[in-house]
Design a protein around this motif. Structure first.
Motif, mmCIF file in Angstrom:
data_model
loop_
_atom_site.group_PDB
_atom_site.id
_atom_site.type_symbol
_atom_site.label_atom_id
_atom_site.label_comp_id
_atom_site.label_asym_id
_atom_site.label_seq_id
_atom_site.Cartn_x
_atom_site.Cartn_y
_atom_site.Cartn_z
ATOM 1 N N SER A 49 0.831 -1.205 0.000
ATOM 2 C CA SER A 49 0.000 0.000 0.000
ATOM 3 C C SER A 49 0.863 1.251 0.000
ATOM 4 O O SER A 49 0.535 2.235 -0.673
ATOM 5 C CB SER A 49 -0.966 0.001 1.188
ATOM 6 O OG SER A 49 -0.260 0.060 2.415
ATOM 7 N N VAL B 257 2.193 1.707 -3.669
ATOM 8 C CA VAL B 257 1.157 2.176 -4.588
ATOM 9 C C VAL B 257 0.808 3.635 -4.306
ATOM 10 O O VAL B 257 0.646 4.438 -5.229
ATOM 11 C CB VAL B 257 -0.093 1.278 -4.516
ATOM 12 C CG1 VAL B 257 -1.238 1.847 -5.336
ATOM 13 C CG2 VAL B 257 0.246 -0.125 -4.984
ATOM 14 N N LEU B 258 0.732 3.997 -3.038
ATOM 15 C CA LEU B 258 0.454 5.390 -2.701
ATOM 16 C C LEU B 258 1.597 6.297 -3.145
ATOM 17 O O LEU B 258 1.367 7.421 -3.592
ATOM 18 C CB LEU B 258 0.196 5.530 -1.200
ATOM 19 C CG LEU B 258 -1.102 4.901 -0.718
ATOM 20 C CD1 LEU B 258 -1.135 4.843 0.793
ATOM 21 C CD2 LEU B 258 -2.298 5.664 -1.253
ATOM 22 N N LEU C 292 3.414 5.831 -5.768
ATOM 23 C CA LEU C 292 3.254 5.992 -7.216
ATOM 24 C C LEU C 292 2.117 6.954 -7.551
ATOM 25 O O LEU C 292 2.146 7.630 -8.579
ATOM 26 C CB LEU C 292 3.007 4.632 -7.871
ATOM 27 C CG LEU C 292 4.169 3.646 -7.807
ATOM 28 C CD1 LEU C 292 3.731 2.283 -8.331
ATOM 29 C CD2 LEU C 292 5.361 4.164 -8.593
ATOM 30 N N PHE C 293 1.120 7.012 -6.694
ATOM 31 C CA PHE C 293 -0.022 7.891 -6.934
ATOM 32 C C PHE C 293 0.315 9.364 -6.683
ATOM 33 O O PHE C 293 -0.262 10.242 -7.325
ATOM 34 C CB PHE C 293 -1.187 7.455 -6.038
ATOM 35 C CG PHE C 293 -2.298 8.462 -5.958
ATOM 36 C CD1 PHE C 293 -3.157 8.636 -7.035
ATOM 37 C CD2 PHE C 293 -2.485 9.237 -4.832
ATOM 38 C CE1 PHE C 293 -4.179 9.567 -6.973
ATOM 39 C CE2 PHE C 293 -3.499 10.162 -4.764
ATOM 40 C CZ PHE C 293 -4.349 10.331 -5.837
ATOM 41 N N LEU C 294 1.217 9.637 -5.777
ATOM 42 C CA LEU C 294 1.490 11.028 -5.393
ATOM 43 C C LEU C 294 1.870 11.936 -6.560
ATOM 44 O O LEU C 294 1.373 13.068 -6.623
ATOM 45 C CB LEU C 294 2.560 11.075 -4.302
ATOM 46 C CG LEU C 294 2.047 10.746 -2.908
ATOM 47 C CD1 LEU C 294 3.199 10.734 -1.920
ATOM 48 C CD2 LEU C 294 0.984 11.722 -2.472
ATOM 49 N N ALA D 145 0.863 11.864 -9.631
ATOM 50 C CA ALA D 145 -0.379 12.183 -10.345
ATOM 51 C C ALA D 145 -1.226 13.167 -9.541
ATOM 52 O O ALA D 145 -1.823 14.098 -10.095
ATOM 53 C CB ALA D 145 -1.167 10.904 -10.620
ATOM 54 N N HIS D 146 -1.246 12.989 -8.250
ATOM 55 C CA HIS D 146 -1.997 13.885 -7.380
ATOM 56 C C HIS D 146 -1.423 15.303 -7.451
ATOM 57 O O HIS D 146 -2.178 16.278 -7.565
ATOM 58 C CB HIS D 146 -1.959 13.349 -5.949
ATOM 59 C CG HIS D 146 -2.650 14.210 -4.960
ATOM 60 N ND1 HIS D 146 -4.017 14.322 -4.898
ATOM 61 C CD2 HIS D 146 -2.164 15.016 -3.985
ATOM 62 C CE1 HIS D 146 -4.346 15.154 -3.918
ATOM 63 N NE2 HIS D 146 -3.238 15.575 -3.356
ATOM 64 N N GLY E 112 -11.403 3.320 -8.691
ATOM 65 C CA GLY E 112 -9.976 3.513 -8.427
ATOM 66 C C GLY E 112 -9.731 4.406 -7.217
ATOM 67 O O GLY E 112 -8.823 4.159 -6.417
ATOM 68 N N GLU E 113 -10.551 5.444 -7.070
ATOM 69 C CA GLU E 113 -10.433 6.314 -5.894
ATOM 70 C C GLU E 113 -10.735 5.539 -4.622
ATOM 71 O O GLU E 113 -10.065 5.718 -3.599
ATOM 72 C CB GLU E 113 -11.380 7.505 -6.018
ATOM 73 C CG GLU E 113 -10.969 8.509 -7.058
ATOM 74 C CD GLU E 113 -12.010 9.597 -7.246
ATOM 75 O OE1 GLU E 113 -13.156 9.453 -6.732
ATOM 76 O OE2 GLU E 113 -11.688 10.589 -7.920
ATOM 77 N N LEU F 288 -7.730 3.564 -3.741
ATOM 78 C CA LEU F 288 -6.694 4.390 -3.124
ATOM 79 C C LEU F 288 -7.019 4.719 -1.667
ATOM 80 O O LEU F 288 -6.144 4.691 -0.803
ATOM 81 C CB LEU F 288 -6.497 5.677 -3.926
ATOM 82 C CG LEU F 288 -5.750 5.504 -5.235
ATOM 83 C CD1 LEU F 288 -5.858 6.763 -6.074
ATOM 84 C CD2 LEU F 288 -4.302 5.154 -4.974
#
Length: 119
Positions: A23, A26-27, A29-31, A33-34, A63-64, A67
């Motif tokens: 987790s 993955v978070l 990797l998301f940052l 994009a955020h 997807g949200e 996350l």
């Protein structure tokens, strides 16, 4: 004759460890994009509006939810790790393992609250 030792991968503590690490990855990797979307909010109103329209699609909402679920798993399992490392433990091992169940249940509760609000 000795019975074979059970694999550490069948242990709940191992899966809590894996859940926390995956987790977090993955978070992480998301940052980017955020932060990109936050930059759109500051600089390009039309592109932000287009992204917000895209974000209303059901697959994006799913997807949200994923996350948010990963974030809550990371938080609750991280709190478990902090408790294991920083608190004195005189109780049995099973008491520490119960934190995995509580963390999983609370994460599912957070996910359920989010998905009900997103519908």
């Amino acid at each position: 004759m000795m019975s074979p030792r059970p694999s550490s991968r069948s242990h709940r503590g191992y899966w809590a460890f894996v859940g926390h690490r995956v987790s977090g990855l993955v978070l992480g990797l998301f940052l980017p994009a955020h932060f990109y979307v936050l930059g759109l909010a500051l600089e390009r109103q039309q592109q932000l509006d287009a992204f917000l329209a895209f974000a209303q699609m059901p697959v994006v909402k799913f997807g949200e939810w994923g996350l948010v679920l990963l974030l809550s798993i990371h938080m609750f399992f991280g709190l478990r790790l902090l408790a294991l490392e920083l608190l004195p433990w005189t109780a049995t091992r099973d008491a520490r393992l119960s934190w995995i169940t509580w963390g999983s249940a609370l994460s599912m509760g957070v996910g359920a609250v989010f998905i009900l609000g997103a519908i």
